[in-house]
Design a protein around this motif. Structure first.
Motif, PDB file in Angstrom:
ATOM      1  N   ALA A 185       0.869  -1.209   0.211  1.00 22.26           N
ATOM      2  CA  ALA A 185      -0.062  -0.116   0.111  1.00 22.26           C
ATOM      3  C   ALA A 185       0.863   1.192   0.086  1.00 22.26           C
ATOM      4  O   ALA A 185       1.996   1.257   0.568  1.00 22.26           O
ATOM      5  CB  ALA A 185      -0.895  -0.055   1.259  1.00 22.26           C
ATOM      6  N   LYS A 186       0.402   2.430  -0.594  1.00 22.20           N
ATOM      7  CA  LYS A 186       1.228   3.491  -0.774  1.00 22.20           C
ATOM      8  C   LYS A 186       0.569   4.540   0.200  1.00 22.20           C
ATOM      9  O   LYS A 186       1.533   5.425   0.610  1.00 22.20           O
ATOM     10  CB  LYS A 186       0.656   4.019  -2.151  1.00 22.20           C
ATOM     11  N   VAL A 187      -0.589   4.505   0.620  1.00 24.84           N
ATOM     12  CA  VAL A 187      -1.280   5.460   1.384  1.00 24.84           C
ATOM     13  C   VAL A 187      -1.853   4.723   2.518  1.00 24.84           C
ATOM     14  O   VAL A 187      -2.515   3.650   2.203  1.00 24.84           O
ATOM     15  CB  VAL A 187      -2.116   6.531   0.704  1.00 24.84           C
ATOM     16  N   LEU A 188      -1.966   5.211   3.795  1.00 25.00           N
ATOM     17  CA  LEU A 188      -2.625   4.548   4.873  1.00 25.00           C
ATOM     18  C   LEU A 188      -3.579   5.586   5.271  1.00 25.00           C
ATOM     19  O   LEU A 188      -3.300   6.872   5.580  1.00 25.00           O
ATOM     20  CB  LEU A 188      -1.665   4.329   5.912  1.00 25.00           C
ATOM     21  N   LEU A 189      -4.862   5.589   5.607  1.00 26.67           N
ATOM     22  CA  LEU A 189      -5.906   6.319   6.140  1.00 26.67           C
ATOM     23  C   LEU A 189      -6.117   5.710   7.649  1.00 26.67           C
ATOM     24  O   LEU A 189      -6.588   4.473   7.636  1.00 26.67           O
ATOM     25  CB  LEU A 189      -7.302   6.310   5.111  1.00 26.67           C
ATOM     26  N   THR A 190      -6.055   6.632   8.508  1.00 23.48           N
ATOM     27  CA  THR A 190      -6.378   6.176   9.975  1.00 23.48           C
ATOM     28  C   THR A 190      -6.923   7.083  10.648  1.00 23.48           C
ATOM     29  O   THR A 190      -7.386   8.144  10.164  1.00 23.48           O
ATOM     30  CB  THR A 190      -5.077   5.539  10.358  1.00 23.48           C
ATOM     31  N   GLN A 191      -7.047   7.132  11.854  1.00 29.65           N
ATOM     32  CA  GLN A 191      -7.663   8.035  12.846  1.00 29.65           C
ATOM     33  C   GLN A 191      -6.975   8.152  14.111  1.00 29.65           C
ATOM     34  O   GLN A 191      -6.262   6.919  14.298  1.00 29.65           O
ATOM     35  CB  GLN A 191      -9.095   7.712  13.033  1.00 29.65           C
ATOM     36  N   ASP A 192      -6.956   9.211  14.878  1.00 34.56           N
ATOM     37  CA  ASP A 192      -6.179   9.114  16.406  1.00 34.56           C
ATOM     38  C   ASP A 192      -6.690   7.971  17.059  1.00 34.56           C
ATOM     39  O   ASP A 192      -5.538   7.309  17.498  1.00 34.56           O
ATOM     40  CB  ASP A 192      -6.314  10.543  16.714  1.00 34.56           C
ATOM     41  N   GLY A 193      -7.790   7.662  17.109  1.00 36.69           N
ATOM     42  CA  GLY A 193      -8.282   6.633  18.030  1.00 36.69           C
ATOM     43  C   GLY A 193      -9.781   6.258  17.701  1.00 36.69           C
ATOM     44  O   GLY A 193     -10.386   7.099  17.044  1.00 36.69           O
ATOM     45  N   SER A 194     -10.169   5.374  18.431  1.00 33.36           N
ATOM     46  CA  SER A 194     -11.548   4.757  18.321  1.00 33.36           C
ATOM     47  C   SER A 194     -12.248   4.286  19.574  1.00 33.36           C
ATOM     48  O   SER A 194     -11.259   4.141  20.480  1.00 33.36           O
ATOM     49  CB  SER A 194     -11.700   3.492  17.280  1.00 33.36           C
ATOM     50  N   TRP A 195     -13.448   4.707  19.907  1.00 31.81           N
ATOM     51  CA  TRP A 195     -14.291   4.345  21.133  1.00 31.81           C
ATOM     52  C   TRP A 195     -14.516   2.924  20.984  1.00 31.81           C
ATOM     53  O   TRP A 195     -14.932   2.412  20.324  1.00 31.81           O
ATOM     54  CB  TRP A 195     -15.295   5.297  21.265  1.00 31.81           C
ATOM     55  N   ARG A 196     -14.043   2.217  22.154  1.00 25.16           N
ATOM     56  CA  ARG A 196     -14.390   0.757  22.307  1.00 25.16           C
ATOM     57  C   ARG A 196     -14.670   0.537  23.945  1.00 25.16           C
ATOM     58  O   ARG A 196     -13.720   0.543  24.393  1.00 25.16           O
ATOM     59  CB  ARG A 196     -13.633  -0.131  21.713  1.00 25.16           C
ATOM     60  N   ARG A 197     -15.914   0.270  24.177  1.00 27.23           N
ATOM     61  CA  ARG A 197     -16.296  -0.237  25.601  1.00 27.23           C
ATOM     62  C   ARG A 197     -15.891   0.891  26.625  1.00 27.23           C
ATOM     63  O   ARG A 197     -15.106   0.740  27.465  1.00 27.23           O
ATOM     64  CB  ARG A 197     -15.614  -1.458  25.957  1.00 27.23           C
ATOM     65  N   GLY A 198     -15.650   2.233  26.144  1.00 24.34           N
ATOM     66  CA  GLY A 198     -15.441   3.403  27.081  1.00 24.34           C
ATOM     67  C   GLY A 198     -13.807   3.576  26.915  1.00 24.34           C
ATOM     68  O   GLY A 198     -13.466   4.618  27.483  1.00 24.34           O
TER      69      GLY A 198
END
Ligand code: 7RM
Length: 657
Positions: A185-198
């Motif tokens: 893969a050439k590019v990665l799309l992600t996020q700072d973090g995700s909520w899971r069970r608080g």
């Protein structure tokens, strides 16, 4: 009563669709289903021509299919951009202002995106990705949680003809790294973090660790979901860009023009690569293409869920698995459906969350997994009973065989004995639903996954392909290629051929065992290869074993499944240690943490047992069958004559866990 008779009686229970359901259903009788199914096999050109007119074709197809196994092509000659079927076509209709996604975050925040808005976001992201250098054919990795932007990300890639590879947010950084490297893969799309069970799943931190050894990634796009105060992230100069900045900053005019009127691609252009477990340690990059996949998911969403314009449809899967790809994104959007999407855990803040969502948003179709249903049963009926579930009209199940008890509970407590249940059998490799009952057309039998879907020629056979008699157990195979099937494994045509097409002559082998009863209904028993299904997650025993032996203390490891009331199967591992290493609680914890790191928390063994040796044949093969029996606490039946050393088995049986 013997168990056998009891289970036969249970099987004889039949639940016909109610008249009120059938009266309004798209396929309203068994005869109608049969004639459509027959036509789909006997005159596939006519059938698919008629059923794909809603889709947007830039160039029509000239031939339905062409194959020389194991390669097959469908809708030969067609050109299309799949996102035009999912988005653009709705903009010229009243669907323009209809909700495409109704999203609820775990903390309780909500957002709704209309088809117009979703289209706008996708066009912007596609233009931004073009400016970052993404071109048709480039692979883009997506490592995100259940947020609307994950859908935007997938569609933006598809719009550019850049195959996406979504990596489930529960995978560890090592697993992410391996998948990125495998598909380059050439590019990665992600996020700072995700909520899971608080809690916060620190996706960006894990991505950073993965990228230390993933040289093909040039750019990383980071969505701010949590915010700096709670989940600070370090942005790497020149590599990382904020999602929000990309969406606000104007893209170059040529990229925007190109994103607005995107290219059309060949029917067989690769759409995505999705990794799944197989029977070796290396995950398989299942590769799907464009037109056949779209046709399969479009048609199945429409008929299996009997979709109607006013439905609020909720598939509870994660977009990191194929169910999310086919039945949150491409299938429903190509039908113009309103999709519910939820970010978090089913029991946060308590076990009423799902029922609350159904009540609050008026969900009419619920598609979930048996493992979730069993967890709800255990939590107690008081949770769903507190909520108004009268908006529901159809229920679905997927991921593993549903036990009749769970089926009955789903029918009674959630469906109020009013909603048909569709039990859908399919796989990452099949792309779309293959076996099910159409809800207005067929009676259901608790525990049976029903009949073949349109275009599906499926059978239960013996080892060399001879058909099994009714109710005789055998291997589940598909006898001819179908439009939504995987075309290959990324970069490994040979493994594709060997795994699926070389096992039984001239047919696709599913890896599942099944029987077909006297009514033609299929009863899938589950995998007969070295793949486990733990809480709906596909896990290869070889993957677990190779992760374990990569730990410095481990000499050898064997992973097996044992039946589990909640998860379907539980994961048990037997481990022998290198000389001088000490077995004990600390090492168990260390091995569990090691699996978290190598694969992800969801693959953590339920039981770890240390042993001095593993039962082996004289030729040195680990006898997994025996270990399975030991793990299940049962008698070791069957042939042990090839066992090298009987004392090993005796010792394993007497050891406590
Ligand atoms: C959609 C999905 C595929 C494996 C498959 C089966 C099992 C899935 C059912 C089922 C019995 C069902 N893709 N499976 N659905 N078994 N009844 N309705 O789950 O690639 O992750 O897994 O799951 O063993 O081969 S998957």
């Amino acid at each position: 009563m013997s168990d056998r008779i009891e289970s036969r009686l249970k099987e004889d229970r039949r639940f016909p669709p109610s008249k009120s359901f059938s009266d309004r259903a798209r396929v309203a009788s068994h005869a109608a289903y049969e004639s459509m199914h027959r036509q789909s096999l006997e005159e596939p050109d006519v059938f698919w021509r008629e059923h794909t007119t809603e889709l947007v074709w830039r160039e029509p197809w000239t031939k339905f299919s062409e194959w020389s196994l194991p390669t097959a092509r469908f809708f030969v000659g067609a050109r299309l951009n799949i996102t035009e079927s999912c988005l653009d076509r709705h903009l010229a209709t009243p669907h323009r202002t209809k909700a495409a996604l109704i999203w609820e975050g775990e903390p309780g925040d909500t957002r709704t995106l209309t088809y117009f808005e979703l289209h706008r976001h996708v066009v912007r992201m596609a233009a931004a990705l073009t400016d970052l250098g993404v071109k048709a054919g480039d692979r883009v990795a997506i490592y995100m949680g259940m947020v609307p932007e994950a859908v935007v990300a997938m569609l933006a890639c598809a719009r550019l003809g850049a195959p996406h590879s979504v990596i489930f947010g529960g995978f560890s950084s090592d697993a992410l790294r391996d998948r990125i490297n495998d598909c380059g893969a050439k590019v990665l799309l992600t996020q700072d973090g995700s909520w899971r069970r608080g809690n916060i799943v620190p996706l960006k931190k894990m991505a950073d660790a993965a990228l230390e050894q993933a040289p093909t990634i040039e750019k990383v796009v980071v969505l701010k979901r949590i915010g700096h105060d709670r989940e600070p992230v370090v942005m790497k100069e020149g590599r990382d860009v904020w999602w929000e900045d990309l969406m606000e900053r104007p893209a170059s005019p040529t990229s925007v023009a190109h994103a607005r009127k995107p290219d059309a691609f060949d029917a067989e252009h690769p759409l995505f690569v999705l990794y799944t477990s197989g029977s070796t340690g290396k995950p398989k990059g299942v590769q799907h293409t464009t037109a056949g996949y779209l046709a399969g998911v479009h048609l199945s969403t429409k008929y299996v869920f009997d979709l109607r314009d006013d439905d609020v449809y909720w598939c509870t899967a994660d977009i990191g698995w194929v169910t999310g790809h086919s039945y949150i994104v491409y299938g429903p959007l190509s039908c113009g459906a309103t999709c519910m999407m939820y970010e978090g855990a089913p029991n946060f803040p308590d076990w009423s969350r799902f029922w609350q969502i159904i009540e609050r948003h008026g969900v009419s179709i619920l598609y979930t997994a048996p493992t979730a249903i069993r967890a709800f049963i255990r939590a107690g009926d008081e949770w769903p009973k507190k909520h108004d579930l009268s908006s529901l009209r159809l229920l679905g199940s997927v991921g593993e065989p549903i036990n009749p008890e769970a089926w009955m509970w789903y029918h009674r407590v959630i469906g109020a004995e009013r909603c048909p249940i569709v039990d859908t059998w399919w796989q990452t490799e099949t792309g779309a639903i293959m076996l099910t009952t159409l809800p207005g057309a067929a009676f259901t039998k608790p525990g049976s996954t029903g009949l073949p879907f349109f275009g599906v020629d499926i059978a239960v056979v013996k080892d060399r392909g001879e058909p099994c008699a009714p109710n005789e157990g055998g291997k589940l195979v598909v006898r001819r290629p179908w439009p939504s099937m995987a075309r290959t494994l990324w970069g490994d045509d040979e493994r594709y051929r060997k795994t699926y097409w070389d096992v039984i002559p001239d047919v696709y082998f599913t890896g599942d065992g099944s029987r077909r009863d006297e009514d033609g209904y299929f009863w899938v028993v589950g995998r007969i290869d070295d793949v486990l299904n733990v809480a709906g997650h596909r896990i290869g025993t070889a993957e677990i074993e190779s992760a374990l032996v990569s730990h410095p203390a481990v000499a050898e490891a064997a992973a097996v499944g044992r039946p589990d009331d909640l998860k379907g199967q539980a994961l048990c591992v037997f481990v022998t240690l290198k000389a001088g290493k000490k077995a004990g609680r600390d090492l168990k914890d260390a091995l569990a943490a090691h699996i978290d790191r190598e694969i992800g928390k969801f693959a953590r063994p339920d039981v770890i047992r240390f042993t001095d040796s593993l039962p082996k044949t004289r030729s040195g093969k680990i006898m997994r069958r025996l270990l399975k029996e030991v793990a299940s606490g049962g008698e070791t039946k069957g042939d042990t004559t090839t066992l090298e050393d009987f004392s090993v088995l005796a010792k394993l049986r007497t050891d406590e866990e």
